[in-house]
Design an enzyme around this catalytic site. Structure first.
Site: not given
Ligand code: GLU
Length: 496
Positions: A263, A259-261
Site C-alpha cells: 500500500g 514496500s509498495k505492494r
C-alpha cells in the site's frame, strides 16, 4: 574516541538521497532527528546527498522538501535556506571531497586504483564462485611511484581507495544496538572517490558530518554496517566521532520489508489520501519508540519532552494502517472546526469543479455539517466523499431504483405522506425536532417500524441506505432540496 565536537550545541541532520519520494521510514528518520534537535535546543540540518542522481531526478528533491514541509519538519540550515556550513547539496561540494581525498593520498592513507570495472568484476565473480569473501587484492597499492606516474601521464583513469589499517578494532556505541565492534581486516579498501570525481557515500557522509559539525547521527539500521567504514574515514582524517543511533526497520503487517505492494509508503500518498500531518507524525513517532505501554496520542510538545534516544526499541516495528487511521480520525475530531472547514473546502473545490467558486456557500453549510458528521470520519478524502451529497445532486443506481419494489410495505405511499407532511414546515420551522416529529408521526400512523421509514427517506435524500444522522441531514439540506429529492425518488420508483 567517542567524544563530541567542542561546541556544546547539538547538530543533527537528515541526509536523503533524492531517488524518489519521502518514504515513511525516511520521514521517521527526519522526524527523530528534528525532534532530538528541538529537545536539546540544537539545530536540524537538511543535506541532500545527490552525487548519484541523474538530471531527471531533480524534481524528486522538491517532492522530498514538500513532504517535509507538509509534516512541518522545518530545517535551520539546508539547500534552500543556506547556513554557515554550506553548500548543503553534495553535488556542490565535489571540490571539498577531492581535497580531502588528496590529503589522504599525500599522507599515504589512500592510494590510486587503476583497475578497470571489468577487471574488478572478474575478481568479484571468481571469489563468488569459490564462495569466498571478496576483498580488493591491493594490486594497485603495490604499484611503484614510477608506475603510477607513467599511468597518470598516459591518461589512465583512476579511483582513490582508502588504505584500511590491518587488524585494528573499530568500535562504537550505538544508542539502540549497543556496543558494536569489527576487525578492520574484514573491511575492503573501499573506493572513496570514483574516477568520475564523485565521492562514494561513506566518504562524503563522513566528511560532511564532520565539516557540518554534526554531533548526533540518527539514521536507518540499513546503515549500521556503513558506520565502521565511516569511522575509518574519521580516524584517517583525525575527526572526532559523532554519537550514533540506528533506527530499526519498519516491517509491513505481514512481517516483510515494507514496500509498495503493501500500500502507500510515501508521505505524498498519505497526504493525497487525506491524512493530517499531525496524525502521520504521531503515528511515525510510535514506530519504534514509546515512552510507556499505553500512551498513543502525543502532541509535538509532549513528544519533544518525552523523546529519548535510549528508549528507541531494538525490535523492528510493524506498520499498522488501522492504527494510523484511528489516529487520523482522532486528530480530525480534535481539529479546530474552522481549520477543518478550510481543509474540506480545499479538498472539495479541488475535486469538484462545479463547486469551485462556491466557497461561501460551502463554508455556510459546512459550519452545520461538521458538528454532526466529524465523529465517524477517518480521512479527509473519505470525508470529502461523505459530505458531497450535501452539495451535489444525488444519483440513483439501478439497484436503488428497484430497492423497494419487493418490500412488504408501500414505499411510494410513504414518500407521498412524507412530502406532504414536510411541505407543511416553512423554512423557519424546518428544524431537526420538527422533522423528527413529522416522520415519527407518519411511522406511528402507518403502524410501520421507524427503521423502515428512515430507510426510504435515506435512499431518497442520500442515494444510499447510510447517511449522516437523518434529521440533522434533512435540516441541513433544507426544505427545497429535501422535497426535490423526495419527489425525484418518488417519480423514479413510480416508473419502476
Ligand atoms: N543518503 C543516505 C540515505 O538516504 C543517508 C544516510 C545517512 O543518514 O548517513 O540513506
Amino acid at each position: 574516541m567517542n567524544s563530541k565536537t567542542a561546541d556544546t550545541e547539538t547538530r543533527l541532520r537528515f541526509a536523503p538521497s533524492p531517488t524518489g519520494y519521502l518514504h515513511i521510514g525516511s520521514a521517521r528518520t527526519a522526524f527523530f532527528n528534528w525532534l532530538y534537535a528541538k529537545k536539546t535546543g540544537g539545530k536540524f540540518i537538511l543535506r541532500i546527498e545527490d552525487t548519484d542522481i541523474k538530471r531527471h531526478q531533480e524534481d524528486t528533491i522538491s517532492t522530498i522538501l514538500d513532504s517535509l514541509k507538509w509534516l512541518e519538519i522545518g530545517w535551520d540550515e539546508g539547500p534552500d535556506v543556506g547556513g554557515d556550513y554550506g553548500p548543503y547539496r553534495q553535488s556542490e561540494r565535489l571540490g571539498i571531497y577531492k581535497d580531502y581525498a588528496q590529503k589522504l593520498l599525500e599522507e599515504k592513507k589512500a592510494y590510486r586504483c587503476f583497475c578497470s570495472q571489468e577487471q574488478l568484476r572478474e575478481k568479484r565473480e571468481e571469489a563468488l564462485k569459490i564462495n569466498e569473501f571478496y576483498k580488493y587484492d591491493r594490486r594497485c597499492f603495490n604499484l611503484t611511484e614510477n608506475e603510477i606516474s607513467a599511468k597518470i601521464k598516459s591518461g589512465d583513469k583512476f579511483s582513490i581507495r582508502i588504505l584500511i589499517p590491518q587488524n585494528k578494532i573499530i568500535s562504537f556505541n550505538d544508542n539502540v544496538y549497543g556496543y558494536i565492534k569489527i576487525n578492520s581486516s574484514n573491511v575492503d579498501d573501499f573506493i572513496i572517490l570514483r574516477s568520475s570525481g564523485m565521492p562514494t557515500y561513506n566518504f562524503s557522509a563522513a566528511v560532511d558530518d564532520y565539516l557540518m559539525k554534526i554531533t548526533h547521527v540518527i539514521r536507518g539500521e540499513d546503515h549500521l554496517y556503513n558506520t565502521p567504514k565511516q569511522l575509518i574515514i574519521y580516524d584517517a582524517l583525525g575527526f572526532d566521532y559523532p554519537d550514533f543511533t540506528h533506527l530499526p526497520m519498519i516491517l509491513a503487517a505481514d512481517g516483510q520489508k515494507l514496500s509498495k505492494r503493501h500500500g502507500s509508503i510515501s508521505i505524498e500518498s498519505y497526504r493525497e489520501e487525506g491524512f493530517l500531518p499531525e496524525a502521520v507524525l504521531n503515528y511515525i513517532a510510535l514506530l519504534g519508540w514509546s515512552y510507556d505501554e499505553k500512551t498513543t496520542i502525543f502532541s509535538i510538545d509532549e513528544m519533544t519532552e518525552k523523546f529519548d534516544l535510549k528508549s528507541i526499541n531494538k525490535k523492528a516495528s510493524r506498520f499498522d494502517y488501522e492504527k494510523l487511521l484511528y489516529l487520523n480520525g482522532y486528530y480530525i475530531r480534535e481539529l479546530d472546526e474552522n481549520r477543518l472547514e478550510e481543509i474540506l473546502i480545499h479538498e472539495i473545490t479541488e475535486k469538484n469543479e462545479n463547486l469551485r467558486d462556491k466557497s461561501d456557500f460551502l463554508r455556510e453549510k459546512l459550519g452545520k455539517i461538521i458538528p454532526v458528521t466529524k465523529k465517524r470520519v477517518r480521512t479527509i478524502s473519505d470525508y470529502e466523499k461523505a459530505v458531497l451529497p450535501f452539495f451535489n445532486p444525488v444519483s440513483y443506481s439501478d439497484n436503488t431504483k428497484k430497492y423497494f419494489a419487493k418490500k412488504d410495505f408501500d414505499a411510494k405511499m410513504l414518500l407521498e405522506k412524507s412530502i406532504k407532511s414536510l411541505e407543511n414546515l416553512d423554512d423557519s420551522s424546518f428544524t431537526t425536532e420538527n422533522i423528527e416529529n413529522k416522520l415519527r408521526t407518519i411511522s406511528a400512523n402507518l403502524g410501520l417500524e421507524f427503521k423502515k421509514v428512515a430507510e426510504v427517506i435515506r435512499i431518497a435524500i442520500w442515494g444510499k441506505p447510510v447517511s449522516p444522522p437523518l434529521f440533522e441531514t434533512i435540516e441541513i439540506l433544507g426544505s427545497r432540496t429535501t422535497l426535490l429529492r423526495l419527489k425525484n425518488y418518488l417519480d423514479l420508483i413510480s416508473q419502476a
